[in-house]
Design a protein around this motif. Structure first.
Motif, PDB file in Angstrom:
ATOM      1  N   ILE A 248       0.843  -1.203   0.000  1.00 34.59           N
ATOM      2  CA  ILE A 248       0.000   0.000   0.000  1.00 34.59           C
ATOM      3  C   ILE A 248       0.881   1.258   0.000  1.00 34.59           C
ATOM      4  O   ILE A 248       0.629   2.250  -0.722  1.00 34.59           O
ATOM      5  CB  ILE A 248      -0.939   0.000   1.210  1.00 34.59           C
ATOM      6  N   ALA A 249       1.976   1.256   0.802  1.00 33.97           N
ATOM      7  CA  ALA A 249       2.885   2.414   0.850  1.00 33.97           C
ATOM      8  C   ALA A 249       3.541   2.661  -0.497  1.00 33.97           C
ATOM      9  O   ALA A 249       3.689   3.807  -0.959  1.00 33.97           O
ATOM     10  CB  ALA A 249       3.952   2.202   1.931  1.00 33.97           C
ATOM     11  N   ILE A 250       3.962   1.578  -1.155  1.00 31.59           N
ATOM     12  CA  ILE A 250       4.575   1.713  -2.474  1.00 31.59           C
ATOM     13  C   ILE A 250       3.590   2.323  -3.458  1.00 31.59           C
ATOM     14  O   ILE A 250       3.943   3.183  -4.276  1.00 31.59           O
ATOM     15  CB  ILE A 250       5.084   0.356  -2.954  1.00 31.59           C
ATOM     16  N   ALA A 251       2.335   1.885  -3.397  1.00 32.12           N
ATOM     17  CA  ALA A 251       1.345   2.412  -4.322  1.00 32.12           C
ATOM     18  C   ALA A 251       1.111   3.899  -4.091  1.00 32.12           C
ATOM     19  O   ALA A 251       1.003   4.704  -5.032  1.00 32.12           O
ATOM     20  CB  ALA A 251       0.036   1.635  -4.148  1.00 32.12           C
ATOM     21  N   VAL A 252       1.084   4.331  -2.794  1.00 37.34           N
ATOM     22  CA  VAL A 252       0.889   5.764  -2.482  1.00 37.34           C
ATOM     23  C   VAL A 252       2.080   6.586  -2.957  1.00 37.34           C
ATOM     24  O   VAL A 252       1.944   7.698  -3.543  1.00 37.34           O
ATOM     25  CB  VAL A 252       0.666   5.949  -0.976  1.00 37.34           C
ATOM     26  N   ALA A 253       3.299   6.084  -2.735  1.00 37.83           N
ATOM     27  CA  ALA A 253       4.495   6.802  -3.174  1.00 37.83           C
ATOM     28  C   ALA A 253       4.541   6.943  -4.690  1.00 37.83           C
ATOM     29  O   ALA A 253       4.901   7.991  -5.238  1.00 37.83           O
ATOM     30  CB  ALA A 253       5.745   6.077  -2.657  1.00 37.83           C
ATOM     31  N   ALA A 254       4.161   5.887  -5.368  1.00 39.27           N
ATOM     32  CA  ALA A 254       4.144   5.935  -6.824  1.00 39.27           C
ATOM     33  C   ALA A 254       3.146   6.971  -7.317  1.00 39.27           C
ATOM     34  O   ALA A 254       3.380   7.688  -8.298  1.00 39.27           O
ATOM     35  CB  ALA A 254       3.817   4.550  -7.366  1.00 39.27           C
ATOM     36  N   ALA A 255       2.035   7.090  -6.636  1.00 35.73           N
ATOM     37  CA  ALA A 255       1.035   8.077  -7.053  1.00 35.73           C
ATOM     38  C   ALA A 255       1.563   9.500  -6.848  1.00 35.73           C
ATOM     39  O   ALA A 255       1.375  10.388  -7.699  1.00 35.73           O
ATOM     40  CB  ALA A 255      -0.244   7.860  -6.241  1.00 35.73           C
ATOM     41  N   ILE A 256       2.235   9.716  -5.696  1.00 32.78           N
ATOM     42  CA  ILE A 256       2.765  11.052  -5.438  1.00 32.78           C
ATOM     43  C   ILE A 256       3.846  11.417  -6.458  1.00 32.78           C
ATOM     44  O   ILE A 256       3.900  12.541  -6.991  1.00 32.78           O
ATOM     45  CB  ILE A 256       3.319  11.127  -4.006  1.00 32.78           C
ATOM     46  N   VAL A 257       4.747  10.484  -6.760  1.00 33.39           N
ATOM     47  CA  VAL A 257       5.813  10.737  -7.735  1.00 33.39           C
ATOM     48  C   VAL A 257       5.238  11.034  -9.112  1.00 33.39           C
ATOM     49  O   VAL A 257       5.707  11.934  -9.837  1.00 33.39           O
ATOM     50  CB  VAL A 257       6.768   9.532  -7.777  1.00 33.39           C
ATOM     51  N   SER A 258       4.227  10.292  -9.455  1.00 37.19           N
ATOM     52  CA  SER A 258       3.615  10.537 -10.764  1.00 37.19           C
ATOM     53  C   SER A 258       2.973  11.926 -10.835  1.00 37.19           C
ATOM     54  O   SER A 258       3.028  12.618 -11.876  1.00 37.19           O
ATOM     55  CB  SER A 258       2.582   9.456 -11.075  1.00 37.19           C
ATOM     56  N   LEU A 259       2.408  12.424  -9.754  1.00 33.83           N
ATOM     57  CA  LEU A 259       1.823  13.778  -9.741  1.00 33.83           C
ATOM     58  C   LEU A 259       2.905  14.856  -9.855  1.00 33.83           C
ATOM     59  O   LEU A 259       2.760  15.839 -10.607  1.00 33.83           O
ATOM     60  CB  LEU A 259       1.008  13.958  -8.475  1.00 33.83           C
ATOM     61  N   LEU A 260       3.994  14.673  -9.122  1.00 33.23           N
ATOM     62  CA  LEU A 260       5.093  15.643  -9.187  1.00 33.23           C
ATOM     63  C   LEU A 260       5.699  15.676 -10.586  1.00 33.23           C
ATOM     64  O   LEU A 260       5.993  16.763 -11.123  1.00 33.23           O
ATOM     65  CB  LEU A 260       6.159  15.290  -8.140  1.00 33.23           C
ATOM     66  N   LEU A 261       5.944  14.517 -11.128  1.00 34.20           N
ATOM     67  CA  LEU A 261       6.508  14.489 -12.493  1.00 34.20           C
ATOM     68  C   LEU A 261       5.572  15.115 -13.503  1.00 34.20           C
ATOM     69  O   LEU A 261       5.982  15.779 -14.460  1.00 34.20           O
ATOM     70  CB  LEU A 261       6.817  13.029 -12.878  1.00 34.20           C
ATOM     71  N   GLY A 262       4.275  14.946 -13.280  1.00 41.72           N
ATOM     72  CA  GLY A 262       3.316  15.543 -14.205  1.00 41.72           C
ATOM     73  C   GLY A 262       3.341  17.041 -14.143  1.00 41.72           C
ATOM     74  O   GLY A 262       3.291  17.722 -15.182  1.00 41.72           O
ATOM     75  N   LYS A 263       3.426  17.592 -12.959  1.00 43.80           N
ATOM     76  CA  LYS A 263       3.472  19.041 -12.834  1.00 43.80           C
ATOM     77  C   LYS A 263       4.800  19.579 -13.374  1.00 43.80           C
ATOM     78  O   LYS A 263       4.872  20.680 -13.935  1.00 43.80           O
ATOM     79  CB  LYS A 263       3.316  19.429 -11.357  1.00 43.80           C
ATOM     80  N   PHE A 264       5.910  18.814 -13.172  1.00 43.99           N
ATOM     81  CA  PHE A 264       7.216  19.293 -13.620  1.00 43.99           C
ATOM     82  C   PHE A 264       7.249  19.374 -15.159  1.00 43.99           C
ATOM     83  O   PHE A 264       7.763  20.341 -15.730  1.00 43.99           O
ATOM     84  CB  PHE A 264       8.311  18.365 -13.080  1.00 43.99           C
ATOM     85  N   PHE A 265       6.771  18.381 -15.808  1.00 37.15           N
ATOM     86  CA  PHE A 265       6.840  18.373 -17.276  1.00 37.15           C
ATOM     87  C   PHE A 265       5.814  19.335 -17.861  1.00 37.15           C
ATOM     88  O   PHE A 265       5.996  19.825 -18.971  1.00 37.15           O
ATOM     89  CB  PHE A 265       6.569  16.957 -17.804  1.00 37.15           C
ATOM     90  N   LEU A 266       4.749  19.626 -17.194  1.00 34.10           N
ATOM     91  CA  LEU A 266       3.756  20.571 -17.712  1.00 34.10           C
ATOM     92  C   LEU A 266       4.250  21.999 -17.424  1.00 34.10           C
ATOM     93  O   LEU A 266       3.906  22.919 -18.157  1.00 34.10           O
ATOM     94  CB  LEU A 266       2.395  20.297 -17.067  1.00 34.10           C
TER      95      LEU A 266
END
Length: 266
Positions: A248-266
């Motif tokens: 569950i922790a891995i899944a939450v971390a992956a979601a947070i990383v994906s949001l940060l990367l999305g904002k960075f590239f946008l």
């Protein structure tokens, strides 16, 4: 002056009664002797009120002039009851036919006869059982009994009496060996035993089927995956279906990383 005595064309011996001496759990035979006293051929036919109980040989025949023939009457086995009144009777019908008559087909000749031409003689049947007194007399004085039986119907008739009465004359040893069938169980007992045996076989067959059915059910129950073994440790179903916290922790971390990367590239 005395009146002349006219002899009957047919003489029957015995004249009035046919005696059958038991035991009656086996065939009993008696002999009827017919004599033609005329100078013409004589045709006879024998009838009975109980045709299913007797076997007559022959029941129709011819007698040449001044000749004698014998008829064998066999009483079929049956359960004898002394209290039952016997009403069985025999009738001997006869007729004299011309010498030139065709006697090859007696049945056809008999059908062509007129009823008023026939001569009738009736005999009744008498059933007897050998008594204990008669058996004791056979051991000590069998010869005297033989004389009395011969005097009842003449010399020739004494030889041709029924087989059962001849056995009674020969003495006790042979009579005891012949009487063994009378000690056998009644035919009704055989039917009852056979019925019980059949019922037992059916019960055994039903028990075997029920046993096979129970064995099949036990085998299916043991081979079912839902059935737990005796030595298997107990594990709650909810625990088996819980998702580990690590994943569950891995899944939450992956979601947070994906949001940060999305904002960075946008």
């Amino acid at each position: 002056m005395s009146k002349p005595v006219f002899e009957s064309p047919l003489t029957i011996d015995p004249e009035h009664e046919l005696r059958f001496v038991g035991p009656f759990n086996r065939p009993v035979v008696t002999i009827m002797t017919l004599r033609n006293n005329s100078c013409m051929p004589l045709v006879f036919k024998i009838k009975t009120t109980a045709p299913k109980r007797y076997c007559v040989r022959p029941n129709i025949g011819k007698i040449p002039p001044y000749r004698t023939t014998q008829v064998e009457i066999c009483l079929q086995p049956f359960i004898y009851d002394q209290q039952e009144k016997n009403k069985h009777k025999f009738m001997v019908q006869s007729i004299m036919v011309p010498v030139e008559s065709d006697l090859t087909d007696l049945n056809k000749l008999w059908k062509d006869l007129e009823p008023d031409q026939l001569m009738d003689a009736k005999l009744k049947c008498v059933f007897e059982l050998p008594s204990a007194e008669a058996n004791s007399e056979n051991t000590s004085g069998g010869g005297a009994i033989g004389v009395s039986s011969g005097s009842a119907g003449g010399g020739s008739v004494g030889v041709n009496t029924s087989s059962a009465s001849a056995e009674a004359v020969e003495g006790k040893p042979k009579l005891s060996s012949e009487d063994k069938p009378s000690n056998l169980p009644d035919p009704a007992d055989y039917l009852e035993i056979a019925g019980e045996n059949k019922a037992l076989r059916e019960s055994i067959s039903e028990l075997r089927k029920e046993n096979l059915h129970l064995k099949d059910q036990i085998t299916r129950y043991r081979s079912s995956p839902a059935v737990k073994q005796v030595n298997e440790p107990y594990a709650p179903i909810l625990v088996e279906k819980q998702i580990p916290v690590f994943y569950i922790a891995i899944a939450v971390a992956a979601a947070i990383v994906s949001l940060l990367l999305g904002k960075f590239f946008l």
